[in-house]
Design an enzyme around this catalytic site. Structure first.
Site, PDB file in Angstrom:
ATOM      1  N   ARG A 144       0.866  -1.177   0.000  1.00 41.50           N
ATOM      2  CA  ARG A 144       0.000   0.000   0.000  1.00 41.50           C
ATOM      3  C   ARG A 144       0.903   1.226   0.000  1.00 41.50           C
ATOM      4  NH1 ARG A 144      -2.114  -3.562   3.930  1.00 41.50           N
ATOM      5  NH2 ARG A 144      -4.218  -4.334   3.444  1.00 41.50           N
ATOM      6  N   LYS A 169      -2.093  -2.257   7.658  1.00 45.66           N
ATOM      7  CA  LYS A 169      -3.527  -2.109   7.902  1.00 45.66           C
ATOM      8  C   LYS A 169      -3.952  -3.094   8.979  1.00 45.66           C
ATOM      9  CE  LYS A 169      -7.866  -1.592   5.387  1.00 45.66           C
ATOM     10  NZ  LYS A 169      -8.521  -1.652   4.059  1.00 45.66           N
ATOM     11  N   HIS A 275      -2.811   2.631  -5.516  1.00 43.58           N
ATOM     12  CA  HIS A 275      -3.320   1.332  -5.081  1.00 43.58           C
ATOM     13  C   HIS A 275      -3.528   0.378  -6.255  1.00 43.58           C
ATOM     14  CE1 HIS A 275      -4.547  -0.582  -1.360  1.00 43.58           C
ATOM     15  NE2 HIS A 275      -5.526  -1.194  -1.992  1.00 43.58           N
ATOM     16  N   ARG A 278      -0.912  -2.288  -6.476  1.00 41.64           N
ATOM     17  CA  ARG A 278      -1.126  -3.399  -5.552  1.00 41.64           C
ATOM     18  C   ARG A 278      -2.139  -4.385  -6.143  1.00 41.64           C
ATOM     19  NH1 ARG A 278      -1.168  -4.930   0.000  1.00 41.64           N
ATOM     20  NH2 ARG A 278      -3.206  -5.529   0.817  1.00 41.64           N
ATOM     21  N   HIS A 301      -4.093  -9.648   3.844  1.00 41.63           N
ATOM     22  CA  HIS A 301      -5.540  -9.669   4.035  1.00 41.63           C
ATOM     23  C   HIS A 301      -5.899 -10.580   5.204  1.00 41.63           C
ATOM     24  CE1 HIS A 301      -6.401  -8.482  -0.426  1.00 41.63           C
ATOM     25  NE2 HIS A 301      -6.135  -7.435   0.337  1.00 41.63           N
ATOM     26  N   TYR A 310      -9.907 -10.705  -6.784  1.00 38.05           N
ATOM     27  CA  TYR A 310      -9.006 -10.697  -7.934  1.00 38.05           C
ATOM     28  C   TYR A 310      -9.320 -11.822  -8.916  1.00 38.05           C
ATOM     29  CZ  TYR A 310      -6.538  -7.353  -5.072  1.00 38.05           C
ATOM     30  OH  TYR A 310      -6.242  -6.255  -4.311  1.00 38.05           O
TER      31      TYR A 310
END
Length: 350
Positions: A144, A169, A275, A278, A301, A310
């Site tokens: 990120r 995150k 982003h 990514r 994640h 994705y």
């Protein structure tokens, strides 16, 4: 220095300051703190500046419904606001929001912007030096933008070919891959950082921001090269927390502007977003045959369902689904019929 927590009074009096203090005691990431405070402030303003302690489930339901029906917010945004309300009432005010009933947002989550490999190459061709290196890391490591800019010299491990992402995150640490193709440029960048740091020390500066716990545990670390930001700002400035003049990392807007210029210069008509690199990292790994679990770990994640998005944008390639019209086009009989048809139409036109 937007990512440095503001100093709070020792004994806060204002409601939001007390709330911030509680969030920091709970270990929330600073980005989460800022997001929750933003929506809680909007919640208070929406209800005519009433104190949250005087409100409850009915007001929260009204606000969440307003966001869905009047503001047309996305599902993700409404979920973030709900989390902020649950924290405010459930954890801070100790008034759990049981049995909430509100209109749920309908605007679906959009598919991510993904650049093709040719587009990535075209964008990189418009960049050079450290600007090119930053984008190479965004794409090559799946970082990120905030994670990229927060990297310290010590977070690059050439021996294990890993990049250590600290307090990403969700306030979680993880590792991701270090692309071998950028190693020489990274080593040169670290040399530049060391020279700049030595210059700052000679001019009476040289400290770098460290979170409170680290600053107390390692009092001399702020002046060590290993703790300097990998992509430092061009100028020193006063820390909003302490007033100490320091060199922070590059500001996110500078990175965003550079990417926007490169995308436009490359003639690409997709949105110019940091982003998107990514997203491209994850999509291209999936196309190359890597499993979702591996990609999930590299991206950091918490839930694999986030990574599964994705699968909706991946280029299926030769092993995937083929359009029926492509199958027809591959038929020799169809090609002959098309040739005869177009020849006939040409004769009619003449």
């Amino acid at each position: 220095m937007d990512d440095i927590r503001q100093r709070l009074p020792t004994k806060p009096v204002r409601f939001l300051d007390k709330l911030r203090q509680h969030m920091r005691g709970s270990g929330l990431a600073y980005t989460t703190e800022r997001t929750y405070i933003h929506w809680i402030r909007r919640f208070i303003l929406f209800h005519g500046k009433r104190h949250p302690d005087e409100m409850g489930i009915r007001e929260v339901e009204h606000f969440l419904t307003h966001l869905a029906e009047d503001r047309d917010c996305s599902v993700g945004t409404q979920r973030i606001v709900l989390n902020a309300m649950v924290y405010l009432y459930g954890r801070f005010l100790e008034k759990p929001l049981d049995g909430l009933a509100f209109t749920e947002a309908k605007r679906p989550r959009r598919l991510p912007v993904v650049y093709s490999r040719d587009e990535i190459a075209a964008i990189l061709s418009q960049l050079n030096g450290v600007g090119r290196l930053r984008v190479q890391l965004l794409y090559g490591s799946g970082l990120r933008s905030a994670e990229l800019l927060s990297l310290r010299v010590k977070d690059i491990d050439f021996a294990s070919s890993n990049i250590f992402v600290r307090s990403g995150k969700g306030n979680k640490d993880r590792t991701t891959m270090l692309p071998q193709g950028v190693v020489p440029d990274l080593k040169r960048q670290i040399e530049r950082v060391a020279l700049l740091h030595a210059q700052d020390i000679a001019e009476g500066y040289g400290e770098v921001y460290l979170p409170d716990a680290l600053a107390r545990k390692y009092p001399s670390a702020s002046r060590e090269t290993a703790w300097q930001f990998l992509f430092p700002a061009s100028r020193v400035g006063p820390c909003p927390r302490t007033g100490v003049v320091r060199r922070h990392h590059l500001h996110p807007t500078a990175l965003a502007k550079q990417i926007r210029r490169a995308v436009r210069a490359a003639g690409i008509h997709k949105p110019a977003r940091a982003h998107a690199f990514r997203h491209s990292f994850a999509t291209h790994l999936l196309e190359a045959g890597y499993d979702l679990r591996t990609i999930q770990e590299l991206l950091g994640h918490a839930d694999i369902s986030t990574t599964e998005i994705y699968t909706h944008v991946v280029n299926r390639g030769e092993k995937g689904v083929q359009s029926p019209i492509d199958r027809l086009a591959a038929s020799p009989n169809l090609i002959r019929e098309q040739s005869q048809l177009y020849g006939g139409l040409g004769a009619i036109a003449n």
